[in-house]
Design a protein around this motif. Sequence first.
Motif, mmCIF file in Angstrom:
data_model
loop_
_atom_site.group_PDB
_atom_site.id
_atom_site.type_symbol
_atom_site.label_atom_id
_atom_site.label_comp_id
_atom_site.label_asym_id
_atom_site.label_seq_id
_atom_site.Cartn_x
_atom_site.Cartn_y
_atom_site.Cartn_z
ATOM 1 N N UNK A 188 -4.095 3.940 3.078
ATOM 2 C CA UNK A 188 -4.684 5.233 3.427
ATOM 3 C C UNK A 188 -4.346 5.686 4.847
ATOM 4 N N UNK A 189 -3.846 4.774 5.677
ATOM 5 C CA UNK A 189 -3.477 5.147 7.050
ATOM 6 C C UNK A 189 -1.979 4.985 7.279
ATOM 7 N N UNK A 190 -1.217 4.772 6.199
ATOM 8 C CA UNK A 190 0.215 4.530 6.372
ATOM 9 C C UNK A 190 0.902 5.700 7.062
ATOM 10 N N UNK A 191 0.570 6.930 6.694
ATOM 11 C CA UNK A 191 1.227 8.085 7.309
ATOM 12 C C UNK A 191 0.979 8.120 8.807
ATOM 13 N N UNK A 192 -0.240 7.780 9.245
ATOM 14 C CA UNK A 192 -0.538 7.734 10.675
ATOM 15 C C UNK A 192 0.222 6.601 11.350
ATOM 16 N N UNK A 193 0.289 5.464 10.683
ATOM 17 C CA UNK A 193 1.048 4.322 11.222
ATOM 18 C C UNK A 193 2.514 4.693 11.397
ATOM 19 N N UNK A 194 3.086 5.327 10.373
ATOM 20 C CA UNK A 194 4.495 5.690 10.438
ATOM 21 C C UNK A 194 4.734 6.749 11.508
ATOM 22 N N UNK A 195 3.819 7.698 11.658
ATOM 23 C CA UNK A 195 3.952 8.717 12.704
ATOM 24 C C UNK A 195 3.939 8.072 14.088
ATOM 25 N N UNK A 196 3.100 7.059 14.279
ATOM 26 C CA UNK A 196 3.071 6.354 15.563
ATOM 27 C C UNK A 196 4.380 5.617 15.806
ATOM 28 N N UNK A 197 4.917 4.995 14.756
ATOM 29 C CA UNK A 197 6.194 4.292 14.904
ATOM 30 C C UNK A 197 7.312 5.251 15.284
ATOM 31 N N UNK A 209 16.514 5.571 7.048
ATOM 32 C CA UNK A 209 15.785 4.893 5.980
ATOM 33 C C UNK A 209 14.585 4.121 6.503
ATOM 34 N N UNK A 210 14.082 4.484 7.680
ATOM 35 C CA UNK A 210 13.005 3.720 8.297
ATOM 36 C C UNK A 210 11.742 3.702 7.430
ATOM 37 N N UNK A 211 11.344 4.852 6.906
ATOM 38 C CA UNK A 211 10.118 4.884 6.104
ATOM 39 C C UNK A 211 10.271 4.025 4.855
ATOM 40 N N UNK A 212 11.416 4.099 4.208
ATOM 41 C CA UNK A 212 11.639 3.285 3.016
ATOM 42 C C UNK A 212 11.582 1.800 3.350
ATOM 43 N N UNK A 213 12.166 1.424 4.485
ATOM 44 C CA UNK A 213 12.145 0.024 4.909
ATOM 45 C C UNK A 213 10.720 -0.435 5.159
ATOM 46 N N UNK A 214 9.941 0.383 5.888
ATOM 47 C CA UNK A 214 8.566 0.009 6.204
ATOM 48 C C UNK A 214 7.725 -0.076 4.937
ATOM 49 N N UNK A 218 5.699 -3.364 3.583
ATOM 50 C CA UNK A 218 4.255 -3.314 3.360
ATOM 51 C C UNK A 218 3.917 -3.544 1.880
ATOM 52 N N UNK A 219 4.821 -3.143 0.987
ATOM 53 C CA UNK A 219 4.624 -3.419 -0.433
ATOM 54 C C UNK A 219 4.726 -4.915 -0.702
ATOM 55 N N UNK A 220 5.680 -5.586 -0.066
ATOM 56 C CA UNK A 220 5.814 -7.030 -0.221
ATOM 57 C C UNK A 220 4.544 -7.743 0.240
ATOM 58 N N UNK A 221 3.985 -7.286 1.368
ATOM 59 C CA UNK A 221 2.736 -7.894 1.849
ATOM 60 C C UNK A 221 1.610 -7.663 0.847
ATOM 61 N N UNK A 222 1.517 -6.445 0.313
ATOM 62 C CA UNK A 222 0.451 -6.134 -0.645
ATOM 63 C C UNK A 222 0.563 -6.996 -1.894
ATOM 64 N N UNK A 223 1.773 -7.212 -2.364
ATOM 65 C CA UNK A 223 1.969 -8.064 -3.533
ATOM 66 C C UNK A 223 1.575 -9.504 -3.221
ATOM 67 N N UNK A 224 1.948 -9.982 -2.036
ATOM 68 C CA UNK A 224 1.574 -11.346 -1.646
ATOM 69 C C UNK A 224 0.063 -11.483 -1.538
ATOM 70 N N UNK A 225 -0.601 -10.405 -1.125
ATOM 71 C CA UNK A 225 -2.044 -10.425 -0.993
ATOM 72 C C UNK A 225 -2.792 -10.075 -2.258
ATOM 73 N N UNK A 226 -2.042 -9.860 -3.353
ATOM 74 C CA UNK A 226 -2.622 -9.563 -4.658
ATOM 75 C C UNK A 226 -3.452 -8.275 -4.634
#
Length: 241
Positions: A188-197, A209-214, A218-226
Amino acid sequence: MPQERQVSPPERVLVVTAHPDDSEFCTAGTVLQWTAQGTEVTYCVLTDGDNGGYDEALPRQSIAPLRRAEQRAAAAATGVKDVRFLAYPDGRLEPTMELRRDLTRVIREVRPEVVVLPSPEINWDRIADVHPDHRAAGEAALRAVYPDARNPFAHPELLRDEGLAAWEVPEIWLIMGPSPNHFVDVTDVFDQKFAALKLHTSQTANLADLEALLRRWQTEHALAGRLAPGRLAEAFQVVRL
């Protein structure tokens, strides 16, 4: 295994990173949620990132002040008002006694309940995390947390000359490491995080391709965290001291 934690937000957090922009890549989504809940977050950036950048037309002497300004702007966008730079040489960071003392000073000044720091371990799954400055920053910060900051006899000049009493950090959150056990949903805060980056223009303006990379990371982390499908997460190894 993912670790579930239901705790109230800390009052004070110290985030230690090697370079400007490390926080935006790794922790800004979590920081946004902390600051929204009233947590006071301090950034301590060990180098000015003066070896960074992609524009060869920029004079090298302009990089450090530019990157400091970018980090301050990005911090402000995530609700962080206190940003400190230790100005160690970019690309040559080592966990020296001098750096341990300087980090101990910051810890005793801020008196955080949580210190976020790079893992000193190698994460072979993501080569960007293997940067030697990251691991040196993590090793120095870990030594400053334990045992230096809590030991009144370590760096005695801090107490004698600056009045900085010992402080025992209850918890550390390691980033970039190979063994995360806590995953924070930042969808829910990804857009703000990406804007800060993206405010780190000297580092990111040439990355189409920065947004796609990020999002992939973050998707890999979410999958690892179930987390549920489609969610995004930041990953930490939480260690109670």
